[in-house]
Design an enzyme around this catalytic site. Structure first.
Site, PDB file in Angstrom:
ATOM      1  N   ASP A 221       0.851  -1.184   0.000  1.00 56.13           N
ATOM      2  CA  ASP A 221       0.000   0.000   0.000  1.00 56.13           C
ATOM      3  C   ASP A 221       0.900   1.251   0.000  1.00 56.13           C
ATOM      4  O   ASP A 221       1.858   1.297  -0.762  1.00 56.13           O
ATOM      5  CB  ASP A 221      -0.956  -0.041   1.206  1.00 56.13           C
ATOM      6  N   TYR A 371      -3.333  11.182   1.335  1.00 59.35           N
ATOM      7  CA  TYR A 371      -3.806  11.071  -0.048  1.00 59.35           C
ATOM      8  C   TYR A 371      -3.817  12.450  -0.715  1.00 59.35           C
ATOM      9  O   TYR A 371      -3.400  12.599  -1.868  1.00 59.35           O
ATOM     10  CB  TYR A 371      -5.215  10.465  -0.080  1.00 59.35           C
ATOM     11  N   HIS A 427      -4.820  -7.693  -0.244  1.00 63.03           N
ATOM     12  CA  HIS A 427      -4.104  -6.427  -0.085  1.00 63.03           C
ATOM     13  C   HIS A 427      -3.332  -6.340   1.232  1.00 63.03           C
ATOM     14  O   HIS A 427      -2.223  -5.820   1.264  1.00 63.03           O
ATOM     15  CB  HIS A 427      -5.107  -5.275  -0.182  1.00 63.03           C
TER      16      HIS A 427
END
Length: 454
Positions: A221, A371, A427
């Protein structure tokens, strides 16, 4: 046959040209200061840290949980609309009545925690040294970096497999697991602009402060990008890079042609049967699926503080927001289940421990801002254009959010030594399949170490 040969020659020539053109490129950066105000003298000491809790903290949590306002899910909706409300009530009931946070705090503290100030930020990390190292060898330093909505806790099942490997022939590691600034128990930046390169620079300083002039790095990630940036910033410091997530940061001609022609000419691009199954039809697998699962990303890359404020006030809202990712990102098929398959791969204790790290530290807003800081600068940043020349290993888990064939990984990582199609996992692979991850890290680093001795 002639068409395949011509396409192969063109692709090969372009790849050779691009490799030669960028061979000397190294990512550039400069120091920052992320505490409010002007830079000041910094205490560079390393301080022990303990995760703690209190009656007041637990009473506040329970009061907020008790005041939640349930909303019924639509009939036959499972997890297609997000976290199913009926199942959420069961999770919340367990959290309120059975989950023992004090016991989990003890579990968190089973490994040594520390903090140290770097660029104005108190950086938290777990540092685990092996209890026994075979005679004539030394422990291999390894930094492992988490992502969102994970934490350093993702690595708790992996740490003992690396620091106390069951096989006497295995390499023994000294492991450092930091919290990205703005996550967990690391301070949040108080100024705009803290992106993956800033985190990479801080973690390079952290490792050097701990006495490691050369070390290995692993990430998934955001940890994939942070450790990749570390290798781009100081390729002579990072001995090897192991990742389990590597979406194309800047798709070039080779990737574009492989998407267009790979279904018809898979062997031309080295595509396996699995590659074809995971990539085609492209509209469904690469476009529609991405749209279905990236709504959160658009919010966090544009206005993270708005949603984040609500999540920071509501533990139930926070749990739903985080745990939905641990369902769908573990397997897309879990969207079809009433319970989201949540406990098929993880225990509620482990999942809620990760949620509690976000809740007790109050870091959800600052974690979401990461982000904004990365995507807000556009997709054409220097690190997206610069290849990685550090030896790299890639663990390709079958249920990863985005499938990345070997050809695509090689466009970025020019010394790709290992590419391992993993038997299972999604993930959050380090947390879901720690044994498989440990085996692949061992395989990759053993190969690097062997190469360096030759």
């Amino acid at each position: 046959m002639l068409t395949e040969i011509l396409v192969a020659v063109v692709i090969g020539g372009l790849i050779f040209f691009l490799v030669q053109r960028s061979r000397t490129q190294v990512l550039q950066t400069s120091d920052g200061w992320w505490r409010a105000g002007d830079p000041s003298d910094e205490d560079v000491t390393v301080r022990p840290f303990k995760v703690a809790t209190s009656d007041e903290e637990l009473e506040d949590l329970h009061r907020r949980i008790d005041q939640t306002r349930p909303v019924p899910s639509l009939e036959d909706s499972q997890f297609h609309y997000g976290f199913n409300s009926q199942y959420l009530q069961k999770v919340v009931s367990y959290w309120r009545n059975d989950f023992d946070w004090r016991r989990q705090v003890d579990k968190l503290n089973q490994y040594p925690h520390f903090k140290t100030s770097i660029e104005g930020i108190d950086v938290h990390y777990v540092h685990v040294k092996p209890t026994k190292v075979p005679e004539g060898t030394s422990a291999i330093p390894l930094i492992m970096v988490h992502g969102w909505p994970g934490s350093f806790y993702e690595f708790y099942g992996l740490i003992p497999l690396l620091t106390q490997p069951p096989d006497t022939e295995d390499l023994v590691f000294e492991v450092v697991c930091p919290s990205i600034p703005g996550y967990g128990f690391s301070d949040a930046p108080q100024k705009k602009g803290f992106d993956s390169i800033c985190a990479a620079r801080i973690f390079l300083k952290l490792m050097k402060r701990l006495g490691f002039q050369h070390f290995y790095a692993h990430g998934g990630d955001w940890g994939w990008l942070v450790t990749t940036n570390m290798a781009q910033l100081e390729p002579k410091t990072v001995k090897g890079l192991h990742v389990n997530f590597a979406p194309p940061s800047k798709p070039g001609l080779a990737v574009t042609l492989s998407v267009m022609l790979g279904h018809r000419f898979p062997s031309l691009f080295g595509f396996s049967e699995t590659d074809v199954q995971r990539l085609y039809p492209c509209m469904d697998k690469l476009v529609v699926e991405s749209i279905k699962e990236s709504g959160y990303m658009h919010i966090q890359a544009t206005k993270p503080d708005t949603v984040g404020r609500g999540l920071n006030d509501s533990p139930v809202g926070l749990a739903a927001y985080i745990l939905e990712k641990f369902s769908t990102w573990t397997s897309r098929e879990f969207r079809n289940l009433e319970d989201g398959g949540l406990t098929r791969k993880f225990s509620l204790d482990d999942l809620l421990t990760n949620v509690m790290i976000y809740w007790t530290s109050g870091c959800i807003v600052s974690s979401m801002r990461f982000y904004k800081e990365n995507f807000g600068k556009g997709l054409n940043q220097p690190h997206a254009k610069i290849p990685v020349y550090v030896p790299t290993g890639f663990a390709c888990f079958p249920n990863e959010l985005m499938h990345t064939p070997k050809l695509w990984v090689r466009q970025k990582y020019h010394q790709l030594l290992t590419f391992t199609p993993m038997a299972r996992g999604g993930h959050f692979a380090a947390m879901e399949e720690p044994q498989l991850m440990a085996e692949d890290i061992q395989k990759f680093i053993r190969m690097v170490e062997k190469t360096k001795k030759q």
